[in-house]
Design a protein around this motif. Structure first.
Motif, PDB file in Angstrom:
ATOM      1  N   UNK A  72      -2.072  -0.730   8.213  1.00 32.57           N
ATOM      2  CA  UNK A  72      -1.676  -1.646   7.148  1.00 32.57           C
ATOM      3  C   UNK A  72      -1.169  -0.847   5.949  1.00 32.57           C
ATOM      4  N   UNK A  73       0.139  -0.924   5.715  1.00 26.83           N
ATOM      5  CA  UNK A  73       0.742  -0.196   4.597  1.00 26.83           C
ATOM      6  C   UNK A  73       0.457  -0.916   3.283  1.00 26.83           C
ATOM      7  N   UNK A  74       0.668  -2.220   3.266  1.00 31.80           N
ATOM      8  CA  UNK A  74       0.266  -3.071   2.152  1.00 31.80           C
ATOM      9  C   UNK A  74       0.038  -4.479   2.708  1.00 31.80           C
ATOM     10  N   UNK A  75      -0.167  -5.466   1.853  1.00 33.26           N
ATOM     11  CA  UNK A  75      -0.525  -6.796   2.340  1.00 33.26           C
ATOM     12  C   UNK A  75       0.597  -7.463   3.142  1.00 33.26           C
ATOM     13  N   UNK A  76       1.831  -6.991   2.995  1.00 36.38           N
ATOM     14  CA  UNK A  76       2.965  -7.600   3.689  1.00 36.38           C
ATOM     15  C   UNK A  76       3.579  -6.728   4.775  1.00 36.38           C
ATOM     16  N   UNK A  77       3.250  -5.450   4.799  1.00 37.58           N
ATOM     17  CA  UNK A  77       3.916  -4.501   5.686  1.00 37.58           C
ATOM     18  C   UNK A  77       2.899  -3.705   6.494  1.00 37.58           C
TER      19      UNK A  77
END
Length: 219
Positions: A72-77
């Motif tokens: 999980x790179x961030x909450x969207x990516x």
């Protein structure tokens, strides 16, 4: 609730119309399990098993299992690296019989929302190994999800395939259906998918269970 029943009736009628347009083809089925299991704040395991049939409950076309590690790179990516194993019935192929296949895949996933409508983009790079042959594919899937109620939602997706070693535009998958939230971590889904390979169209019912423990609260 009446709207949900009406929508289901329309979907069933649509399936009958599609089947009537292709009287020479059997309506097949995919029985599916998909899982996402949280390991840490950044990492999770992706698991999958599909049993794909030429007919509703007979004549298996393909078994596929998939295992991957998602970051999980961030909450969207997010990004996934994994391995797939397939056993495919090649009865209608040139050599007949069946063959085993291994794939390495790399996914890049983007999720976002516009009001209540959820968007999911997946770009997949695939390296396929079977019968001493290596194939290289790129796949792009766009998925849409819209909640009907607290428990029910409807979805639509389209996925295109590009083959670097053969015909550039390889195939297209188009599907729609409904999902039902059984609990905070379990969803059931039922839908229809049309697979286009060259000039051939295959009609498939999809029935599946999705287990996602990423959002479970720690006790």
């Amino acid at each position: 609730m009446k709207k949900i029943y009406l929508t289901l009736i329309v979907a069933i009628v649509s399936l009958k119309i599609v089947a009537q347009k292709n009287p020479a083809k059997e309506l097949g089925a995919w029985y599916m399990y998909n899982g996402s299991h949280k390991l840490s704040e950044k990492f999770s395991l992706k698991t999958m098993a599909h049993f794909r049939f030429f007919e509703i409950g007979d004549d298996m076309q393909q078994f596929i299992s998939r295992f991957g590690v998602n970051y999980k790179i961030n909450k969207n990516l997010s990004a996934t690296l994994g391995h797939s194993y397939l056993n495919t019935d090649n009865t209608f192929g040139i050599d007949g019989g069946s063959f085993n296949e291994h794939r390495i895949y790399e996914d890049f996933n983007v999720k976002h929302k516009v009001s209540k409508l959820g968007f999911a983009h997946r770009l997949r790079f695939e390296q396929r190994f079977f019968n001493s042959i290596t194939g290289h594919f790129v796949r792009y899937q766009l998925g849409l999800d819209y909640p009907i109620s607290k428990k029910w939602s409807t979805y639509l997706f389209n996925e295109i395939f590009f083959d670097f070693d053969g015909q550039a535009y390889n195939q297209n998958w188009l599907g729609t259906g409904f999902s039902y939230k059984l609990s905070s971590s379990i969803k059931l889904k039922a839908g229809y998918m049309n697979i286009m390979v060259n000039d051939t169209h295959l009609d498939r019912i999809q029935l599946g269970i999705i287990i996602n423990t990423n959002h479970q609260k720690k006790k």
